[in-house]
Design an enzyme around this catalytic site. Structure first.
Site, PDB file in Angstrom:
ATOM      1  N   HIS A 125      -2.071 -20.918  15.399  1.00  0.00           N
ATOM      2  CA  HIS A 125      -1.481 -22.782  16.313  1.00  0.00           C
ATOM      3  C   HIS A 125      -0.657 -23.125  15.475  1.00  0.00           C
ATOM      4  O   HIS A 125      -0.188 -23.678  14.788  1.00  0.00           O
ATOM      5  CB  HIS A 125      -2.762 -23.975  16.097  1.00  0.00           C
ATOM      6  N   ASP A 137       0.290 -26.250   7.807  1.00  0.00           N
ATOM      7  CA  ASP A 137      -0.617 -26.769   9.180  1.00  0.00           C
ATOM      8  C   ASP A 137      -0.009 -27.281  10.181  1.00  0.00           C
ATOM      9  O   ASP A 137       0.326 -28.126  10.674  1.00  0.00           O
ATOM     10  CB  ASP A 137      -1.534 -27.716   8.201  1.00  0.00           C
ATOM     11  N   GLU A 171      -4.079 -27.300  18.868  1.00  0.00           N
ATOM     12  CA  GLU A 171      -5.506 -27.308  17.893  1.00  0.00           C
ATOM     13  C   GLU A 171      -5.424 -28.549  17.611  1.00  0.00           C
ATOM     14  O   GLU A 171      -7.082 -28.487  17.520  1.00  0.00           O
ATOM     15  CB  GLU A 171      -5.454 -25.743  17.081  1.00  0.00           C
ATOM     16  N   GLU A 172      -5.186 -29.618  17.763  1.00  0.00           N
ATOM     17  CA  GLU A 172      -5.223 -30.311  16.450  1.00  0.00           C
ATOM     18  C   GLU A 172      -5.971 -32.006  17.834  1.00  0.00           C
ATOM     19  O   GLU A 172      -6.322 -32.256  17.009  1.00  0.00           O
ATOM     20  CB  GLU A 172      -3.819 -31.026  16.555  1.00  0.00           C
ATOM     21  N   ASP A 200      -4.967 -20.285   9.888  1.00  0.00           N
ATOM     22  CA  ASP A 200      -4.966 -21.544   9.524  1.00  0.00           C
ATOM     23  C   ASP A 200      -4.625 -22.188   8.200  1.00  0.00           C
ATOM     24  O   ASP A 200      -5.703 -22.136   7.472  1.00  0.00           O
ATOM     25  CB  ASP A 200      -5.642 -22.467  10.300  1.00  0.00           C
ATOM     26  N   HIS A 287      -2.998 -33.223   7.076  1.00  0.00           N
ATOM     27  CA  HIS A 287      -2.784 -34.549   7.569  1.00  0.00           C
ATOM     28  C   HIS A 287      -1.860 -35.759   7.275  1.00  0.00           C
ATOM     29  O   HIS A 287      -2.493 -35.988   8.198  1.00  0.00           O
ATOM     30  CB  HIS A 287      -3.771 -34.885   8.778  1.00  0.00           C
TER      31      HIS A 287
END
Length: 438
Positions: A125, A137, A171-172, A200, A287
């Site tokens: 992603h 990420d 994707e998130e 990922d 994140h």
């Protein structure tokens, strides 16, 4: 990596036994052994992968600090990757979808050639969360997949399978892009997939080396790569069902992949095994706004980028040499705990002309609570022992794998034995089955 969570639907052993010993469908992956001739995989330059990460970081900085779905930074990221692939000779397709009131994009890149009825796909992603640039990420996976695709072009690779690469949007927000892609595939197209490889978060700053355990052939391919480096791996559990491989797995496509960890904490045993800091998250910036260019472990990123290429070359470009005669023993043999003596499981071979081959293949299926305790030998009819596996610190359970032995000095006919000894206490298991192929 998405925040949504799902769990495995079946036990590890059931997946592996079915995958390793079942009949092979036309589009299925061939098991990676010395009998699979493939071009030598390239060493993916770390500098090239990091150059892509620098571009993604700059894109985020110029677009509000992120590359999230519906933001200008995401579309600029897609445009960057697409331009690289177009220049390298790929056929690219920009797929659009709508979610959360904004247009999303998937980028699909096909390399010409290969069997159109047997598709091997690698993907990652490309979107970040809104709080940061998303360099680990998932800039890490996106950059490694991109550089591997470019390496395919540089090599002028002529794969046996049709190679396809994908970069997913949103994707998130719950694997939205990959779910949309799979939903648009007719059942006849889904059936053509030999496998999907997902990458990922493969450069976490306090990394672990985790391998997806979904499809046994793909899993063993990555384990073979890391065994060649002398780096132990563990089964990936933190991200199980939380990344784009789940979209493919849910419609029956074989999947696998790599992961270096997110918010879970590295244990003391893992720190001893891999280095890094115990009691600390694999990625403390997961994140968060600090998921920047400084949030990457170069060694992990380098190893995993090479692993992407290794899998593409091994699974996508190998020419399977038809096996010779095969013999199997499916009778369970209990493996007593240390310090008991070794046990053996015999196979009587007859009707084979001449000697065993230089690429004699031994498929092993052992159920055990700590496979690192096991020492395994192949015993020829004259008693000569060929060491297949030494004891190790591999703390995972069960052993379902293939070994290749140069037994060309041995007469093929006679009684061959798999000998297994447990060399440390407190763990139990049994030989479930094994097979020898000349």
């Amino acid at each position: 990596m998405s925040l949504s969570v799902s769990r495995r639907l079946a036990a590890v052993t059931a997946f592996a036994v079915a995958g390793l010993f079942a009949s092979t469908a036309p589009a299925a992956l061939a098991a990676p052994t010395a009998a699979t001739a493939a071009p030598t995989p390239p060493d993916i330059p770390l500098a090239n992968v990091k150059a892509h990460l620098s571009q993604l970081s700059t894109i985020a900085a110029n677009n509000g600090g992120n590359r999230a779905h519906g933001r200008t930074g995401y579309k600029a990221s897609i445009d960057y990757v697409k331009a690289k692939l177009d220049a390298a000779g790929f056929t690219t397709t920009l797929q659009t979808f709508t979610t959360s009131g904004a247009t999303g994009y998937n980028l699909i890149a096909d390399w010409p050639g290969g069997d159109p009825n047997s598709v091997l796909m690698a993907g990652s992603h490309l979107d970040s969360v809104s709080s940061g640039a998303g360099i680990n990420d998932n800039g890490s996976g996106s950059a490694a997949v991109l550089e591997t695709a470019l390496a395919v072009s540089r090599a002028g690779l002529q794969p046996t399978k049709h190679l396809r690469f994908g970069w997913w949007g949103a994707e998130e927000l719950g694997l939205v892009g990959s779910k949309y892609y799979v939903s648009q595939l007719p059942s006849t197209e889904r059936a053509k997939f030999a496998g999907y490889l997902n990458f990922d978060m493969i450069g976490s700053p306090n990394p672990g080396y985790f391998v997806y355990d979904d499809d046994p052939t793909i899993e063993q391919t990555f384990k073979n790569y890391y065994a060649g480096l002398g780096v132990p791996t563990e089964i990936e559990t933190e991200g199980d069902g939380r990344s784009d491989h789940a979209s493919f797995k849910n419609v029956g496509i074989p999947v696998g992949g790599l992961f270096t960890g997110a918010s879970n904490t590295k244990t003391a045993a893992q720190a001893q095994k891999w280095g890094g800091t115990s009691g600390q998250a694999f990625d403390r910036c997961y994140h968060s706004s600090c998921d920047s260019l400084t949030n990457i472990n170069d060694t992990a990123l380098d190893r995993n980028s090479d692993a992407v290429a290794y899998a593409i070359w091994t699974l996508g470009a190998g020419v399977v040499v038809p096996p010779g005669p095969s013999f199997e023993n499916t009778t369970d043999v209990s493996i007593p705990d240390s310090p008991a003596a070794a046990v053996t499981s015999p196979i009587t071979v007859s009707g084979v002309t001449g000697n065993a081959s230089a690429t004699t293949k031994v498929d092993v299926n052992i159920v055990h609570t700590y496979r690192g305790d096991l020492v395994i030998d192949l015993l020829a009819p004259d008693g000569t022992a060929y060491r297949l596996k030494n004891s190790s610190s591999d703390s995972a359970d069960n052993l379902i794998t293939s070994y290749t032995v140069n037994a060309s000095s041995e007469v093929a006919n006679g009684i061959w034995k798999l000998q297994v000894k447990d060399v440390a206490a407190q763990d139990v298991g049994y030989i479930n089955s094994w097979r020898i192929t000349f």
